[in-house]
Enzyme design. Structure first.
Site, PDB file in Angstrom:
ATOM      1  N   ARG A   1       0.868  -1.178   0.000  1.00  0.00           N
ATOM      2  CA  ARG A   1       0.000   0.000   0.000  1.00  0.00           C
ATOM      3  C   ARG A   1       0.905   1.228   0.000  1.00  0.00           C
ATOM      4  O   ARG A   1       2.060   1.162   0.453  1.00  0.00           O
ATOM      5  CB  ARG A   1      -0.886   0.024   1.239  1.00  0.00           C
ATOM      6  CG  ARG A   1      -1.815  -1.176   1.398  1.00  0.00           C
ATOM      7  CD  ARG A   1      -2.614  -1.048   2.685  1.00  0.00           C
ATOM      8  NE  ARG A   1      -3.565  -2.146   2.856  1.00  0.00           N
ATOM      9  CZ  ARG A   1      -3.322  -3.243   3.572  1.00  0.00           C
ATOM     10  NH1 ARG A   1      -2.151  -3.388   4.182  1.00  0.00           N
ATOM     11  NH2 ARG A   1      -4.235  -4.190   3.679  1.00  0.00           N
TER      12      ARG A   1
ATOM     13  N   LYS B   1      -2.183  -1.855   7.978  1.00  0.00           N
ATOM     14  CA  LYS B   1      -3.327  -1.242   8.645  1.00  0.00           C
ATOM     15  C   LYS B   1      -3.378  -1.671  10.109  1.00  0.00           C
ATOM     16  O   LYS B   1      -3.123  -2.827  10.438  1.00  0.00           O
ATOM     17  CB  LYS B   1      -4.632  -1.647   7.948  1.00  0.00           C
ATOM     18  CG  LYS B   1      -4.812  -1.005   6.572  1.00  0.00           C
ATOM     19  CD  LYS B   1      -6.164  -1.375   5.981  1.00  0.00           C
ATOM     20  CE  LYS B   1      -6.410  -0.645   4.671  1.00  0.00           C
ATOM     21  NZ  LYS B   1      -7.720  -0.975   4.080  1.00  0.00           N
TER      22      LYS B   1
ATOM     23  N   HIS C   1      -1.984   2.149  -5.835  1.00  0.00           N
ATOM     24  CA  HIS C   1      -2.701   0.911  -5.531  1.00  0.00           C
ATOM     25  C   HIS C   1      -2.811   0.010  -6.754  1.00  0.00           C
ATOM     26  O   HIS C   1      -2.968  -1.210  -6.614  1.00  0.00           O
ATOM     27  CB  HIS C   1      -4.103   1.242  -4.991  1.00  0.00           C
ATOM     28  CG  HIS C   1      -4.502   0.383  -3.837  1.00  0.00           C
ATOM     29  ND1 HIS C   1      -3.872   0.422  -2.608  1.00  0.00           N
ATOM     30  CD2 HIS C   1      -5.458  -0.568  -3.717  1.00  0.00           C
ATOM     31  CE1 HIS C   1      -4.440  -0.451  -1.789  1.00  0.00           C
ATOM     32  NE2 HIS C   1      -5.399  -1.066  -2.443  1.00  0.00           N
TER      33      HIS C   1
ATOM     34  N   ARG D   1      -0.230  -2.550  -6.627  1.00  0.00           N
ATOM     35  CA  ARG D   1      -0.576  -3.599  -5.660  1.00  0.00           C
ATOM     36  C   ARG D   1      -1.543  -4.607  -6.278  1.00  0.00           C
ATOM     37  O   ARG D   1      -1.370  -5.826  -6.139  1.00  0.00           O
ATOM     38  CB  ARG D   1      -1.183  -2.944  -4.430  1.00  0.00           C
ATOM     39  CG  ARG D   1      -1.647  -3.887  -3.328  1.00  0.00           C
ATOM     40  CD  ARG D   1      -2.036  -3.039  -2.116  1.00  0.00           C
ATOM     41  NE  ARG D   1      -2.854  -3.750  -1.150  1.00  0.00           N
ATOM     42  CZ  ARG D   1      -2.382  -4.508  -0.165  1.00  0.00           C
ATOM     43  NH1 ARG D   1      -1.075  -4.689  -0.056  1.00  0.00           N
ATOM     44  NH2 ARG D   1      -3.190  -5.081   0.700  1.00  0.00           N
TER      45      ARG D   1
ATOM     46  N   HIS E   1      -4.004  -9.060   3.956  1.00  0.00           N
ATOM     47  CA  HIS E   1      -5.461  -9.076   4.092  1.00  0.00           C
ATOM     48  C   HIS E   1      -5.847  -9.920   5.306  1.00  0.00           C
ATOM     49  O   HIS E   1      -5.366 -11.040   5.463  1.00  0.00           O
ATOM     50  CB  HIS E   1      -6.124  -9.681   2.844  1.00  0.00           C
ATOM     51  CG  HIS E   1      -6.090  -8.774   1.664  1.00  0.00           C
ATOM     52  ND1 HIS E   1      -6.245  -9.232   0.363  1.00  0.00           N
ATOM     53  CD2 HIS E   1      -5.920  -7.428   1.565  1.00  0.00           C
ATOM     54  CE1 HIS E   1      -6.176  -8.210  -0.471  1.00  0.00           C
ATOM     55  NE2 HIS E   1      -5.980  -7.117   0.234  1.00  0.00           N
TER      56      HIS E   1
ATOM     57  N   TYR F   1      -9.447 -11.120  -6.602  1.00  0.00           N
ATOM     58  CA  TYR F   1      -8.536 -11.304  -7.728  1.00  0.00           C
ATOM     59  C   TYR F   1      -8.898 -12.527  -8.558  1.00  0.00           C
ATOM     60  O   TYR F   1      -8.463 -12.648  -9.703  1.00  0.00           O
ATOM     61  CB  TYR F   1      -7.090 -11.390  -7.220  1.00  0.00           C
ATOM     62  CG  TYR F   1      -6.657 -10.099  -6.595  1.00  0.00           C
ATOM     63  CD1 TYR F   1      -6.361  -8.987  -7.379  1.00  0.00           C
ATOM     64  CD2 TYR F   1      -6.598  -9.962  -5.209  1.00  0.00           C
ATOM     65  CE1 TYR F   1      -6.010  -7.787  -6.805  1.00  0.00           C
ATOM     66  CE2 TYR F   1      -6.245  -8.757  -4.625  1.00  0.00           C
ATOM     67  CZ  TYR F   1      -5.954  -7.676  -5.424  1.00  0.00           C
ATOM     68  OH  TYR F   1      -5.618  -6.485  -4.852  1.00  0.00           O
TER      69      TYR F   1
END
Length: 303
Positions: free
Chosen positions: A153, A177, A249, A252, A275, A284
């Site tokens: 990110r 995050k 992004h 990514r 994730h 994806y």
């Protein structure tokens, strides 16, 4: 109970109890501030604990006139979390958002770049470009290589530290995050570019004291901003006349998509991307299904 005081308490809860990033907290805050402005504009005198379902519904109806379904859903989700916090703290007994449905939105597929697109973008970097004596061209190439090869990110990229580089082991430590850390493998070619930038470019910068451990710096010796990374990529896209709307992004997304297309395990991609849920990574699977037949033919016992 005042809105400002309650909002401040909610922000602390998001930071300390839920461990959210400053960007996520800012998004929640923005949603609640929209509601507060609506109440002020319409001279509706209610507190966070006395506001009712119909007032919330009126607010959502008003904002929905100028927002798409995805933005509406985000605001509803933000408000539901805010009032859920009030329920959790026993300030109210019922969440006024409980019976308000979010609009149905399709799952947005991420934009991706082809390998040729990525190669062309990196090749477009003017390596000899300098700014105030600093070779920013070398830095920009390294940034693009790192974004793509590690699937970072933009916030993870700009916060990358020198002390996060474990090249002997072939990994970098990434803080994602909620300040959650993970180790991401890094290829030898990207290690090479980072080493060149670190040893030959970064050493020419007079680094500010608080950024001594920050890897990517501007010419003033400070941490790069998110906006600067966006600007670098936008300029390169324009330079090669790439007819796609891209951002950091996008690299990514391309990282994950290209790994999947080449047979990588979805669980491994989830770990590298950081994730929490595999369902986030599963998006994806919808980008390119062409490899699925090959996987079946290669691994299934009854071909």
């Amino acid at each position: 109970m005042k809105w400002t005081d309650t909002l401040n308490d909610f922000q602390l809860y998001l930071k300390i109890e839920r461990g959210l990033s400053s960007n996520s907290i800012a998004n929640y805050t923005f949603d609640i501030q929209k509601l507060i402005r609506f109440l002020e504009l319409h001279d509706i005198s209610v507190t966070p604990t006395s506001i009712d379902h119909s007032t919330i519904q009126q607010f959502i109806y008003e904002v929905s006139k100028s927002l798409n379904a995805r933005s509406q859903a985000r605001i509803i989700s933000g408000l539901r979390s805010f009032f859920g916090y009030l329920v959790f703290e026993d300030y109210i007994s019922i969440n006024p958002l409980d019976h308000i449905e979010s609009p149905k939105i399709g799952r947005k597929l991420p934009d991706t770049l082809s390998l040729d697109d990525i190669n062309n973008l990196i090749a477009a970097v003017e390596l000899t470009k300098e700014y105030n004596g600093v070779r920013i061209g070398e830095r920009d190439r390294t940034i693009l290589e790192t974004l793509y090869s590690c699937g970072l990110r933009v916030s993870e990229l700009i916060n990358l530290k020198l002390s996060d580089l474990y090249f002997d082991e072939g990994f970098i430590k990434v803080t994602g995050k909620g300040d959650k850390q993970r180790f991401v493998p890094i290829g030898r070619s990207t290690q090479k570019y980072i080493t060149i930038y670190k040893d030959e470019v970064r050493t020419t910068i007079k680094v500010k004291k608080q950024f001594q451990d920050t890897l990517f710096l501007n010419h003033q010796g400070r941490q790069l901003s998110r906006a600067m990374i966006f600007t670098i990529i936008k300029k390169l896209a324009s330079k090669i006349e790439l007819n796609k709307t891209i951002s950091p992004h996008t690299f990514r997304h391309s990282f994950a998509t290209h790994l999947l297309e080449n047979g990588a395990d979805l669980r491994a991609i989830q770990l590298m991307l950081g994730h929490e849920s595999i369902t986030t990574t599963e998006i994806y699977m919808h980008v390119d299904r062409s490899h699925l037949k090959e996987v079946l033919l290669k691994y299934h016992p009854r071909k």
